[in-house]
Design an enzyme around this catalytic site. Structure first.
Site, PDB file in Angstrom:
ATOM      1  CD  GLN A  88      -1.187  -0.244   3.702  1.00 31.31           C
ATOM      2  OE1 GLN A  88      -1.539   0.703   4.389  1.00 31.31           O
ATOM      3  NE2 GLN A  88      -1.629  -1.494   3.891  1.00 31.31           N
ATOM      4  CG  HIS A  90      -0.673   5.830   3.243  1.00 30.02           C
ATOM      5  ND1 HIS A  90      -1.767   5.005   3.232  1.00 30.02           N
ATOM      6  CD2 HIS A  90       0.243   5.230   4.041  1.00 30.02           C
ATOM      7  CE1 HIS A  90      -1.533   3.956   4.004  1.00 30.02           C
ATOM      8  NE2 HIS A  90      -0.315   4.065   4.497  1.00 30.02           N
ATOM      9  CD  GLU A 125       1.579   4.000   7.782  1.00 32.80           C
ATOM     10  OE1 GLU A 125       2.000   2.846   7.645  1.00 32.80           O
ATOM     11  OE2 GLU A 125       0.378   4.308   7.629  1.00 32.80           O
ATOM     12  CG  HIS A 274       4.231   1.055   3.592  1.00 37.15           C
ATOM     13  ND1 HIS A 274       3.798   2.220   2.998  1.00 37.15           N
ATOM     14  CD2 HIS A 274       3.344   0.798   4.587  1.00 37.15           C
ATOM     15  CE1 HIS A 274       2.694   2.643   3.600  1.00 37.15           C
ATOM     16  NE2 HIS A 274       2.401   1.792   4.568  1.00 37.15           N
ATOM     17  NE  ARG A 293      -6.354  -2.415   1.398  1.00 34.69           N
ATOM     18  CZ  ARG A 293      -7.268  -1.551   1.784  1.00 34.69           C
ATOM     19  NH1 ARG A 293      -7.940  -0.860   0.868  1.00 34.69           N
ATOM     20  NH2 ARG A 293      -7.522  -1.357   3.056  1.00 34.69           N
TER      21      ARG A 293
END
Length: 416
Positions: A88, A90, A125, A274, A293
């Site tokens: 995935q 972001h 993140e 990642h 994804r």
């Protein structure tokens, strides 16, 4: 204001039945417990443990709204991966806003399985390993390394009694042709990635064959050839068991294979592809659920949108080293305005029994071992292993004391 909060761990199939309960001292349920969410995200806001003490507010989002405060800009998680998660990436803030507006305008229901953007936020993140090892795929590796791994498979295939290495030919062509022409790594990786994630009979045959060759490469007879890339080869075999036939199995060879030890951290910015493979960690991210994804999942894969989000440049593994402003505190501060993560290790013997930290706004603290008191300008709370609390910004500088390990999430001080 100090408010004890809690939540029910999410039971995704890839979760562990034991890791989160054993960390937090909660009962095992016999079901996987994948993620514990602590924050105000609308899909799973933290519950208030004693609602009567705060005017009946049932969850943290409701409490902050009543206080005239915005939702928290971050989401703190405990993540326990027994099986690999999906590949995935972001989006950037701009891409998230545009995508969210576009899907809203098209009338795509917010909970539709094929929806890409469930909010208008980016989702950088940080993950800090809690288990002795935490395994992940993270970002694109240099093309030269990919060539080495593929050439290993070609060598093993050529030595078989019934070689079938022509099935590797298309992938070899991408890599060797680029070497002759001198294309940049990013361009080579993008072309190979696009071909793989698009799938089709040729890719399906390649995936099956690569798994077979990876199993052969792990035989002791090939140890001398496999050694530099043993983990990458082992990952192919494992992914072949978990997600048979998935193009993400071969995509994994294009990516850095990383093993964190306890206390080490990664920062995953927008566009970094990642997948967490196994382990227990504390994760802190912007308060978003936007995931594009790219494989290793039965869920929706929007190849076109993913390609708009991904960064194909080869970069170093994005380890995030903590700062240590005072003894006992490790501050993981990525270059984003949404959050920073503080780990407090208090024991009074080999380290301090107290430390001070001043959040840049409302904060969440989680106790993962021992017991500690947290005191601010107007109040205090005592937390034991497995308990968490919200701390309002008006508490100012906090004194943390006890024999405990605490994780504290707050807005970035560098952006304040």
């Amino acid at each position: 204001m100090f408010v004890e909060i809690t939540n029910t761990p999410r039971d995704y199939a890839w979760g562990s039945e034991t890791a989160i309960p054993d960390l937090l001292g909660s009962p095992r349920t016999g079901e996987p417990q994948a993620e514990l969410w602590l924050g105000t995200h609308p899909s799973n806001p933290s519950r208030v443990v004693h609602p009567d003490a705060v005017g009946g507010a049932a969850d943290l989002a409701e409490l902050l709204s009543r206080e005239g405060l915005p939702p928290l800009p971050f989401l703190l998680k405990v993540l326990a991966a027994e099986r690999p998660l999906s590949l995935q990436a972001h989006p950037t803030p701009e891409r998230a806003r545009e995508g969210f507006a576009r899907e809203n305008a098209a009338g795509v229901p917010i909970d539709a399985p094929h929806r890409n953007y469930r909010d208008a936020s980016h989702k950088p993140e940080v993950v800090v390993a809690l288990s002795p090892t935490f395994d992940a795929l993270c970002g694109f590796r240099p093309v030269e390394e990919v060539r080495d791994i593929v050439n290993l498979f070609v060598t093993i295939d050529s030595a078989r009694s019934a070689p079938n290495w022509d099935v590797l030919g298309r992938l070899v062509h991408y890599l060797e042709d680029s070497q002759a022409i001198g294309r940049p790594d990013a361009e080579v990786l993008q072309k190979a990635f696009e071909w793989l994630v698009a799938g089709g009979p040729e890719v399906e045959e390649l995936v099956t064959h690569v798994v077979l060759l990876a199993e052969m490469a792990l035989h002791p007879a090939h140890a001398h050839m496999t050694e530099p890339y043993t983990k990458a080869v082992e990952t192919v075999v494992r992914l072949g068991e978990e997600y048979p036939g998935d193009p993400g199995i071969v995509v994994s060879l294009l990516l850095n294979r990383v093993t964190l030890t306890a206390g080490e951290a990664l920062f995953l910015p927008a566009g970094n592809i990642h997948a967490y493979l196994s382990g227990l960690g504390v994760e802190l991210m912007a308060s978003s659920d936007n995931v594009l994804r790219g494989g290793l999942t039965p869920k929706h894969v929007d190849v076109a949108e993913l390609l708009e989000v991904l960064e194909f440049d080869v970069l170093p593994v994005p380890y995030l080293r903590p700062g240590h402003p005072v003894p006992g505190l490790s501050v993981f501060a990525p270059p984003v305005p949404d959050f920073e993560l503080v780990r407090a290790d208090l024991d009074g013997e080999q380290g301090p029994s107290s430390a001070e930290y001043e959040p840049a706004g409302g904060a969440i603290v989680l106790c993962t071992s021992g017991a500690a008191s947290i005191a601010g300008a107007h109040g205090s709370i005592t937390l034991v292993r497995g308990q968490a609390a919200y701390i309002s910004a008006d508490e100012g500088a906090l004194t943390l004391a006890g024999t405990a390990t605490l994780f504290l999430a707050a807005p970035s001080r560098s952006a304040s």
